[in-house]
Design an enzyme around this catalytic site. Structure first.
Site, PDB file in Angstrom:
ATOM      1  N   ASP A  86       0.862  -1.185   0.000  1.00  0.00           N
ATOM      2  CA  ASP A  86       0.000   0.000   0.000  1.00  0.00           C
ATOM      3  C   ASP A  86       0.894   1.229   0.000  1.00  0.00           C
ATOM      4  O   ASP A  86       1.799   1.334   0.844  1.00  0.00           O
ATOM      5  CB  ASP A  86      -0.892  -0.023   1.246  1.00  0.00           C
ATOM      6  CG  ASP A  86      -1.985   1.030   1.233  1.00  0.00           C
ATOM      7  OD1 ASP A  86      -1.728   2.150   0.742  1.00  0.00           O
ATOM      8  OD2 ASP A  86      -3.092   0.739   1.726  1.00  0.00           O
ATOM      9  N   VAL A  87       0.654   2.173  -0.916  1.00  0.00           N
ATOM     10  CA  VAL A  87       1.535   3.343  -1.013  1.00  0.00           C
ATOM     11  C   VAL A  87       1.426   4.263   0.194  1.00  0.00           C
ATOM     12  O   VAL A  87       2.239   5.184   0.346  1.00  0.00           O
ATOM     13  CB  VAL A  87       1.287   4.145  -2.317  1.00  0.00           C
ATOM     14  CG1 VAL A  87       1.648   3.322  -3.535  1.00  0.00           C
ATOM     15  CG2 VAL A  87      -0.134   4.677  -2.387  1.00  0.00           C
TER      16      VAL A  87
ATOM     17  N   TYR B 250     -10.073  16.168  -5.078  1.00  0.00           N
ATOM     18  CA  TYR B 250      -9.316  15.453  -6.103  1.00  0.00           C
ATOM     19  C   TYR B 250      -8.452  16.423  -6.910  1.00  0.00           C
ATOM     20  O   TYR B 250      -7.267  16.156  -7.158  1.00  0.00           O
ATOM     21  CB  TYR B 250     -10.281  14.712  -7.021  1.00  0.00           C
ATOM     22  CG  TYR B 250      -9.611  13.912  -8.109  1.00  0.00           C
ATOM     23  CD1 TYR B 250      -8.925  12.737  -7.811  1.00  0.00           C
ATOM     24  CD2 TYR B 250      -9.667  14.320  -9.434  1.00  0.00           C
ATOM     25  CE1 TYR B 250      -8.303  11.996  -8.807  1.00  0.00           C
ATOM     26  CE2 TYR B 250      -9.058  13.582 -10.435  1.00  0.00           C
ATOM     27  CZ  TYR B 250      -8.375  12.429 -10.113  1.00  0.00           C
ATOM     28  OH  TYR B 250      -7.765  11.693 -11.106  1.00  0.00           O
TER      29      TYR B 250
END
Length: 261
Positions: free
Chosen positions: A59-60, A156
């Site tokens: 997982d980043v 976003y």
């Protein structure tokens, strides 16, 4: 035949794609393989990575997991020449709609995820650049949201604006390392994330039609079209390109066609 160890402009080169288990990342990994690269995919669920890719579960948002995953990938690939920072997540809403926890999560994935992967990969990339000048690159998946005001995408858009700025800063910082840094700005792409977004819409068909219509080509771009741009920027053939944002958006950023009819 192209593929790991085969012929092509990536023959003999190692590449790692984050978020390569689906969508744009999987399409990018598949194209890199077809062009001769040895490819590793780092994803929370890498099971959807194309056949022939080394699958690394990480997982980043987990720094230790990223470091271990990249070390494992390089051990399998032998060297790392191309890093594609593609892992990301989305968010819908105005600044009133997303709470601080969601802001923290999206920025953690979309921005700090790139930082963590680059930080872990840079020693390997520098080594490859010293041995094979002109062949080393970092390519980020950014978004048209970084340069165009889209409705209901405040969080976003902010994250992708940061990705664009990060790309330019990194391109400058790593000039003398021989590492090129670029990004691709997709428009609305027909990916699993967009499909899930459409499924939640009150009228999915109408929402899909609206997303198609807002791009001058009259349709969403495909994952394969975005992958082609990413792989171009990562290729040694693009050795003269750094600090560039390449839009794959069906003309959305720059074109203002007259309405038909």
């Amino acid at each position: 035949m192209n593929g790991p160890g085969g012929t092509g402009d990536f023959a003999g080169l190692g590449a790692l794609v984050t978020g390569g288990g689906s969508g744009i990342g999987a399409a990018t990994a598949a194209l890199l393989l077809a062009r001769g690269a040895r490819v590793a995919v780092l994803d929370r669920d890498p099971s959807g990575a194309p056949a022939g890719a080394v699958r690394i579960a990480a997982d980043v948002t987990d720094g230790a997991g990223v470091r271990a995953g990249i070390a494992a990938a390089v051990a399998e690939l032998g060297a790392l020449h191309a890093l594609v920072g593609n892992a990301g997540t989305g968010a819908v809403g105005t600044v009133e709609d997303n709470d601080d926890e969601e802001w923290g999560h999206v920025l953690d994935v979309n921005v700090l995820g790139l930082v963590r992967t680059a930080r872990a990969a840079l020693p390997h990339l520098r080594r490859a650049a010293a041995e094979a000048p002109g062949s080393v690159s970092i390519t980020h998946t950014c978004s048209i949201a970084a340069t165009a005001g889209l409705p209901q995408r405040a969080l976003y858009s902010a994250s992708k604006g940061a990705v664009l700025a990060l790309t330019l800063a990194m391109a400058t910082d790593h000039l003398h390392d021989g590492i090129r840094v670029n990004c691709v700005n997709p428009g609305t792409a027909d990916t699993p994330w967009v499909a899930r977004l459409l499924d939640r819409a009150p009228d999915p068909a109408a929402e899909r039609a609206a997303l198609n219509a807002r791009q001058p080509l009259g349709r969403m771009v495909t994952a394969e079209e975005v992958a082609a741009a990413i792989v171009h920027l990562a290729s040694p053939a693009a050795s003269g390109i750094t600090g560039t944002a390449l839009a794959v958006d069906g003309g959305m950023q720059g074109l203002r066609p007259r309405p038909v009819g």
